[in-house]
Design a protein around this motif. Structure first.
Motif, PDB file in Angstrom:
ATOM      1  N   LEU A 193      10.306   1.115  -0.701  1.00 50.59           N
ATOM      2  CA  LEU A 193       9.724   2.176   0.128  1.00 50.59           C
ATOM      3  C   LEU A 193       9.789   3.488  -0.641  1.00 50.59           C
ATOM      4  O   LEU A 193      10.816   3.815  -1.238  1.00 50.59           O
ATOM      5  CB  LEU A 193      10.501   2.315   1.437  1.00 50.59           C
ATOM      6  CG  LEU A 193      10.551   1.075   2.327  1.00 50.59           C
ATOM      7  CD1 LEU A 193      11.468   1.343   3.528  1.00 50.59           C
ATOM      8  CD2 LEU A 193       9.144   0.695   2.803  1.00 50.59           C
ATOM      9  N   ARG A 194       8.693   4.215  -0.600  1.00 58.37           N
ATOM     10  CA  ARG A 194       8.592   5.457  -1.370  1.00 58.37           C
ATOM     11  C   ARG A 194       8.182   6.594  -0.443  1.00 58.37           C
ATOM     12  O   ARG A 194       7.676   6.342   0.662  1.00 58.37           O
ATOM     13  CB  ARG A 194       7.496   5.312  -2.424  1.00 58.37           C
ATOM     14  CG  ARG A 194       7.631   4.090  -3.295  1.00 58.37           C
ATOM     15  CD  ARG A 194       6.272   3.418  -3.516  1.00 58.37           C
ATOM     16  NE  ARG A 194       6.442   2.091  -4.126  1.00 58.37           N
ATOM     17  CZ  ARG A 194       6.447   1.858  -5.423  1.00 58.37           C
ATOM     18  NH1 ARG A 194       6.252   2.842  -6.247  1.00 58.37           N
ATOM     19  NH2 ARG A 194       6.641   0.649  -5.889  1.00 58.37           N
ATOM     20  N   VAL A 195       8.332   7.814  -0.929  1.00 56.81           N
ATOM     21  CA  VAL A 195       7.761   8.943  -0.195  1.00 56.81           C
ATOM     22  C   VAL A 195       6.283   8.642   0.077  1.00 56.81           C
ATOM     23  O   VAL A 195       5.774   8.856   1.182  1.00 56.81           O
ATOM     24  CB  VAL A 195       7.935  10.262  -0.992  1.00 56.81           C
ATOM     25  CG1 VAL A 195       7.116  11.385  -0.374  1.00 56.81           C
ATOM     26  CG2 VAL A 195       9.420  10.634  -1.064  1.00 56.81           C
ATOM     27  N   ALA A 213       0.856  -1.190   0.000  1.00 53.53           N
ATOM     28  CA  ALA A 213       0.000   0.000   0.000  1.00 53.53           C
ATOM     29  C   ALA A 213       0.889   1.235   0.000  1.00 53.53           C
ATOM     30  O   ALA A 213       1.955   1.254   0.623  1.00 53.53           O
ATOM     31  CB  ALA A 213      -0.878   0.010   1.249  1.00 53.53           C
ATOM     32  N   TYR A 214       0.513   2.225  -0.708  1.00 56.26           N
ATOM     33  CA  TYR A 214       1.144   3.542  -0.606  1.00 56.26           C
ATOM     34  C   TYR A 214       0.189   4.585  -1.134  1.00 56.26           C
ATOM     35  O   TYR A 214      -0.806   4.248  -1.793  1.00 56.26           O
ATOM     36  CB  TYR A 214       2.505   3.587  -1.326  1.00 56.26           C
ATOM     37  CG  TYR A 214       2.527   3.058  -2.743  1.00 56.26           C
ATOM     38  CD1 TYR A 214       2.189   3.874  -3.813  1.00 56.26           C
ATOM     39  CD2 TYR A 214       2.928   1.750  -3.011  1.00 56.26           C
ATOM     40  CE1 TYR A 214       2.229   3.386  -5.120  1.00 56.26           C
ATOM     41  CE2 TYR A 214       2.960   1.260  -4.313  1.00 56.26           C
ATOM     42  CZ  TYR A 214       2.618   2.077  -5.355  1.00 56.26           C
ATOM     43  OH  TYR A 214       2.651   1.609  -6.639  1.00 56.26           O
ATOM     44  N   ALA A 215       0.482   5.815  -0.797  1.00 53.76           N
ATOM     45  CA  ALA A 215      -0.303   6.952  -1.290  1.00 53.76           C
ATOM     46  C   ALA A 215       0.570   7.707  -2.271  1.00 53.76           C
ATOM     47  O   ALA A 215       1.628   7.196  -2.672  1.00 53.76           O
ATOM     48  CB  ALA A 215      -0.699   7.839  -0.110  1.00 53.76           C
ATOM     49  N   THR A 261       5.160  11.363  -6.154  1.00 48.80           N
ATOM     50  CA  THR A 261       5.812  10.992  -4.886  1.00 48.80           C
ATOM     51  C   THR A 261       5.783   9.478  -4.656  1.00 48.80           C
ATOM     52  O   THR A 261       6.598   8.955  -3.907  1.00 48.80           O
ATOM     53  CB  THR A 261       5.172  11.717  -3.682  1.00 48.80           C
ATOM     54  OG1 THR A 261       3.774  11.413  -3.645  1.00 48.80           O
ATOM     55  CG2 THR A 261       5.379  13.218  -3.760  1.00 48.80           C
ATOM     56  N   ASP A 262       4.871   8.786  -5.327  1.00 48.93           N
ATOM     57  CA  ASP A 262       4.872   7.320  -5.216  1.00 48.93           C
ATOM     58  C   ASP A 262       5.963   6.707  -6.084  1.00 48.93           C
ATOM     59  O   ASP A 262       6.233   5.513  -5.974  1.00 48.93           O
ATOM     60  CB  ASP A 262       3.498   6.734  -5.597  1.00 48.93           C
ATOM     61  CG  ASP A 262       3.011   7.233  -6.938  1.00 48.93           C
ATOM     62  OD1 ASP A 262       2.889   8.460  -7.108  1.00 48.93           O
ATOM     63  OD2 ASP A 262       2.765   6.405  -7.838  1.00 48.93           O
ATOM     64  N   ASN A 263       6.578   7.505  -6.941  1.00 51.48           N
ATOM     65  CA  ASN A 263       7.700   7.026  -7.747  1.00 51.48           C
ATOM     66  C   ASN A 263       9.017   7.636  -7.274  1.00 51.48           C
ATOM     67  O   ASN A 263       9.970   7.723  -8.033  1.00 51.48           O
ATOM     68  CB  ASN A 263       7.469   7.362  -9.227  1.00 51.48           C
ATOM     69  CG  ASN A 263       6.285   6.599  -9.806  1.00 51.48           C
ATOM     70  OD1 ASN A 263       5.905   5.553  -9.287  1.00 51.48           O
ATOM     71  ND2 ASN A 263       5.712   7.111 -10.867  1.00 51.48           N
ATOM     72  N   THR A 264       9.053   8.070  -6.024  1.00 49.99           N
ATOM     73  CA  THR A 264      10.259   8.663  -5.433  1.00 49.99           C
ATOM     74  C   THR A 264      10.666   7.794  -4.251  1.00 49.99           C
ATOM     75  O   THR A 264       9.945   7.721  -3.248  1.00 49.99           O
ATOM     76  CB  THR A 264       9.964  10.105  -4.969  1.00 49.99           C
ATOM     77  OG1 THR A 264       9.529  10.867  -6.091  1.00 49.99           O
ATOM     78  CG2 THR A 264      11.203  10.751  -4.364  1.00 49.99           C
ATOM     79  N   ILE A 288      13.322   4.743  -9.812  1.00 52.63           N
ATOM     80  CA  ILE A 288      12.310   3.678  -9.873  1.00 52.63           C
ATOM     81  C   ILE A 288      11.221   4.037 -10.881  1.00 52.63           C
ATOM     82  O   ILE A 288      11.002   5.211 -11.161  1.00 52.63           O
ATOM     83  CB  ILE A 288      11.668   3.435  -8.480  1.00 52.63           C
ATOM     84  CG1 ILE A 288      10.921   2.096  -8.437  1.00 52.63           C
ATOM     85  CG2 ILE A 288      10.749   4.585  -8.090  1.00 52.63           C
ATOM     86  CD1 ILE A 288      10.467   1.701  -7.033  1.00 52.63           C
ATOM     87  N   ASP A 289      10.578   3.005 -11.405  1.00 54.71           N
ATOM     88  CA  ASP A 289       9.404   3.132 -12.275  1.00 54.71           C
ATOM     89  C   ASP A 289       9.707   3.850 -13.583  1.00 54.71           C
ATOM     90  O   ASP A 289       9.373   5.022 -13.779  1.00 54.71           O
ATOM     91  CB  ASP A 289       8.223   3.772 -11.524  1.00 54.71           C
ATOM     92  CG  ASP A 289       7.491   2.706 -10.715  1.00 54.71           C
ATOM     93  OD1 ASP A 289       7.875   1.517 -10.809  1.00 54.71           O
ATOM     94  OD2 ASP A 289       6.542   3.044 -10.003  1.00 54.71           O
ATOM     95  N   TYR A 290      10.337   3.082 -14.450  1.00 54.07           N
ATOM     96  CA  TYR A 290      10.698   3.578 -15.774  1.00 54.07           C
ATOM     97  C   TYR A 290       9.493   3.438 -16.693  1.00 54.07           C
ATOM     98  O   TYR A 290       9.334   2.434 -17.367  1.00 54.07           O
ATOM     99  CB  TYR A 290      11.877   2.771 -16.316  1.00 54.07           C
ATOM    100  CG  TYR A 290      13.145   2.981 -15.521  1.00 54.07           C
ATOM    101  CD1 TYR A 290      14.062   3.945 -15.922  1.00 54.07           C
ATOM    102  CD2 TYR A 290      13.427   2.246 -14.378  1.00 54.07           C
ATOM    103  CE1 TYR A 290      15.224   4.158 -15.211  1.00 54.07           C
ATOM    104  CE2 TYR A 290      14.584   2.450 -13.665  1.00 54.07           C
ATOM    105  CZ  TYR A 290      15.474   3.405 -14.079  1.00 54.07           C
ATOM    106  OH  TYR A 290      16.626   3.613 -13.374  1.00 54.07           O
TER     107      TYR A 290
HETATM  108 MG    MG Z   1       4.798   3.760  -9.699  1.00 50.59          MG
END
Ligand code: MG
Ligand code: AMP
Length: 484
Positions: free
Chosen positions: A181-183, A74-76, A250-253, A260-262
Motif C-alpha cells: 500500500l502506498r500514498v 492499481a495506484y496513482a 508518492t507511488d514509491n512512498t 520501497i522501490d530501489y
Molecule cells: Mg514504483
C-alpha cells in the motif's frame, strides 16, 4: 502442484476496484539465481520447496500454485511533482499474502513478471542488473536495521531484454513486504472521488498496519499521524546512512514505513547535501538533503486524499491535517537527532554538537561512512584517522575535543557505535562492478561477495578492507537509472 506458500489473499478479497486479476508471463527458461534462505525460513517458508521446479515457477511468476490470486495493483501518484491518476503495477504482480509463524501478514510480489494493463508504454520487463541492485540494497538496508521491503529471490527468465547498455538478461525479483500500500493507493480513489472505496481502503490499511486504531475516533487522522511518524523515522534513518532513495514519488512512498522501490538509489560517499545519482533528477528534487522536505510533501498528498474522511467541512478537515503534516517537522527533527546521537555514542542528543559536525563536513568531501568508523580512535585520543578524512581539517580537532567531553564512557560508546555505524555499505563502484560482471560476464561471484559483506555490515573481516573503501579518485562518476 505442491503449494509452497499457504496463501491468504486479503487484498484480492477486500479491495475490488483496486486491481486487475493478472498472471505472470511464460518464460523460455526460468532459473533461480539467488534465494534468501534466511528470510524464507524466518517467514515460515521452506527453502527446499522454493528451490524445487514448482518453487522456481512460483518465484518467476509463471506457474502459480492453487490459492494464489495474482493481480496487478492499481495506484496513482505524483512523479517528480506531477500527478498521474493511474499508474499501477505495470510490470509486477502481487502473487498473494500469507501469515508467518507469528501471525504477521506478508505480500509476495514479483517485479519484472511481464506487461499488465497498467504497463502504458513499458515492456513489462526487468533485467538482471537492476533486479540484483534491488536485492543487494534492500538486504543491506535490512541488515542496517532500516524498515524495508525484502528480497526473497531473483530469477533469470532465459531471454534478453533491450536496455540502454544493450541486451541484458531478463529477470524477475521476488520481494516480500508487510504490504504494497502506498500514498498513491489512496490517491487513486481520491482522484476518482470514490468516497466509499476510500473508506474501505482506510479500514483495510488500518487492519493491516495499525490494528489498534480499529474503532478509534478520528481513524483517518490517527492513521495519517502514524504514517507520518513512521516516514519521519524512516527518512531520519536514511539520512544517518547517507542513503539517497532517488525516486521519492508518492507511488514509491509506503504506508507501512518500509523503504520501497530501489531504482536509482545509492549511498553518498563524500558528504554533500546536494548529492543526486539519478539520471533523470535534473533539478535535484530528490537530493540527499531534500529527502525530509519531500517526505513531508508526500504526506501532505496523503492528507489531501484522506480529507473527505477527516471532517465533512473541508476547511476544518484542512486545518486538522495541516496540524499533523506540520508536526512532522518536529518528529523528523527529533528522530534525526536521535539517529546522529546514536552514531556518536551519545546518551542524549546534543543538537549543537550534531549541527556543528554537519557544518564541519561542508565542502570537505568527507567520506560519510568512514567518518563514523574513525571516531572510536578519536575517543581513544588519536585524532589522525578523523582529520585525515578532511581536505582542510581546521576546526576538526576543536570539535573532537568537545565530542570527547560529551562522551563520559568511551568504551561503552564505542561498543554502541560499532553496532550502528556500518563498516561495509554497498559502495557504488563495487555495486557497478558486481552488476556488470553478473549481467555481461555471467559471473555472480563478485555480487555474492559484496552481498555477504553488506549483510554483515558492522563486523570487520580480515582481507576485506577494500569493501570499506570509498571509490578511487579516478573512478567514473556514478549515474543511476530507474531500471526500466
Ligand atoms: Mg514504483
Ligand atoms: P517506478 O518509478 O520504477 O516505481 O515505476 C513507476 C511506474 O512505471 C510504475 O507504475 C511501474 O509499474 C511502471 N513501470 C516501470 N518500468 C516499467 C516497465 N518496464 N514496463 C511497464 N511498466 C513499468
Amino acid at each position: 502442484m505442491h503449494a509452497t506458500i499457504p496463501f491468504d489473499n486479503s487484498y484480492a478479497q477486500e479491495l475490488q476496484g483496486l486491481y486487475v486479476p493478472w498472471q505472470g508471463q511464460d518464460w523460455p527458461d526460468p532459473q533461480l539465481v539467488l534465494l534468501n534462505d534466511a528470510l524464507a525460513s524466518g517467514l515460515g517458508l521452506d527453502p527446499a520447496a522454493l528451490r524445487s521446479p514448482a518453487g522456481v515457477g512460483l518465484l518467476s511468476g509463471q506457474a502459480l500454485p492453487d490459492g494464489a490470486r495474482p493481480l496487478a495493483q492499481a495506484y496513482a501518484g505524483h512523479q517528480f511533482g506531477g500527478f498521474s491518476p493511474q499508474l499501477g503495477d505495470g510490470r509486477a504482480i502481487l502473487v498473494g499474502e500469507w501469515l508467518d509463524p507469528r501471525g504477521q501478514r506478508w505480500d509476495l510480489h514479483l517485479k519484472g513478471s511481464g506487461r499488465t494493463p497498467f504497463a502504458r508504454g513499458g515492456d513489462g520487463r526487468a533485467v538482471l542488473g537492476p533486479v540484483l541492485r534491488e536485492y543487494l540494497i534492500s538486504e543491506a538496508m535490512a541488515a542496517l536495521g532500516v524498515p524495508t521491503t525484502r528480497a526473497l529471490a531473483a530469477c533469470t527468465t532465459g531471454d534478453r531484454v533491450l536496455r540502454q547498455n544493450g541486451l541484458e538478461p531478463g529477470a524477475v525479483l521476488a520481494r516480500v513486504a508487510s504490504s504494497h500500500l502506498r500514498v498513491g493507493t489512496f490517491q487513486f480513489f481520491a482522484a476518482r472521488g470514490e468516497a466509499d472505496k476510500l473508506r474501505l481502503l482506510l479500514d483495510y490499511a488500518i487492519a493491516r498496519h495499525d490494528p489498534d486504531l480499529a474503532g478509534a475516533t478520528d481513524p483517518a487522522l490517527r492513521f495519517l499521524e502514524r504514517v507520518a511518524t513512521r516516514q519521519a523515522r524512516l527518512v531520519a534513518q536514511w539520512m544517518g546512512l547517507g542513503f539517497v532513495h532517488g525516486v521519492m514519488n508518492t507511488d514509491n512512498t509506503t504506508l507501512s514505513g518500509e523503504t520501497i522501490d530501489y531504482g536509482p538509489c545509492a549511498f553518498m560517499e563524500g558528504y554533500d547535501p546536494a548529492t543526486v545519482f539519478s539520471s533523470i533528477d535534473h533539478t535535484g528534487r530528490y537530493a540527499y538533503g531534500n529527502q525530509p522536505v519531500i517526505m513531508q510533501w508526500n504526506l501532505a498528498r496523503l492528507a489531501e486524499a484522506l480529507l473527505p474522511m477527516i471532517d465533512p467541512t473541508e476547511a476544518r478537515a484542512i486545518a486538522r491535517v495541516t496540524e499533523v503534516v506540520e508536526a512532522m517537522q518536529d518528529s523528523y527533527q527529533n528522530a534525526w537527532l536521535e539517529v546522529f546521537a546514536r552514531k556518536l555514542g551519545l546518551r542524549t542528543p546534543d543538537a549543537a554538537l550534531i549541527d556543528d559536525m554537519h557544518s564541519l563536513w561542508q565542502g570537505q568531501s568527507v567520506d560519510f561512512t568512514s567518518f563514523f568508523r574513525a571516531l572510536p580512535a578519536a575517543l581513544h585520543g588519536d585524532d589522525a584517522p578523523v582529520t585525515a578524512l578532511f581536505a582542510q581539517p581546521q576546526g576538526v580537532e576543536a570539535w573532537l575535543r568537545r565530542y570527547r567531553a560529551a562522551v563520559p564512557d568511551a568504551a561503552a560508546a564505542i561498543r554502541d557505535m560499532n553496532m550502528v555505524n556500518p563498516l561495509y555499505i554497498p559502495r557504488n563502484h563495487l555495486v557497478e562492478d558486481a552488476l556488470h560482471s553478473a549481467s555481461f560476464g555471467g559471473d555472480m561471484d563478485p555480487f555474492r561477495a559484496l552481498l555477504e559483506r553488506v549483510q554483515n555490515p558492522f563486523t570487520p573481516v580480515a582481507g576485506m578492507e577494500h569493501f570499506a573503501q570509498p571509490a578511487p579518485e579516478d573512478a567514473p562518476e556514478i549515474v543511476t537509472y530507474c531500471g526500466t
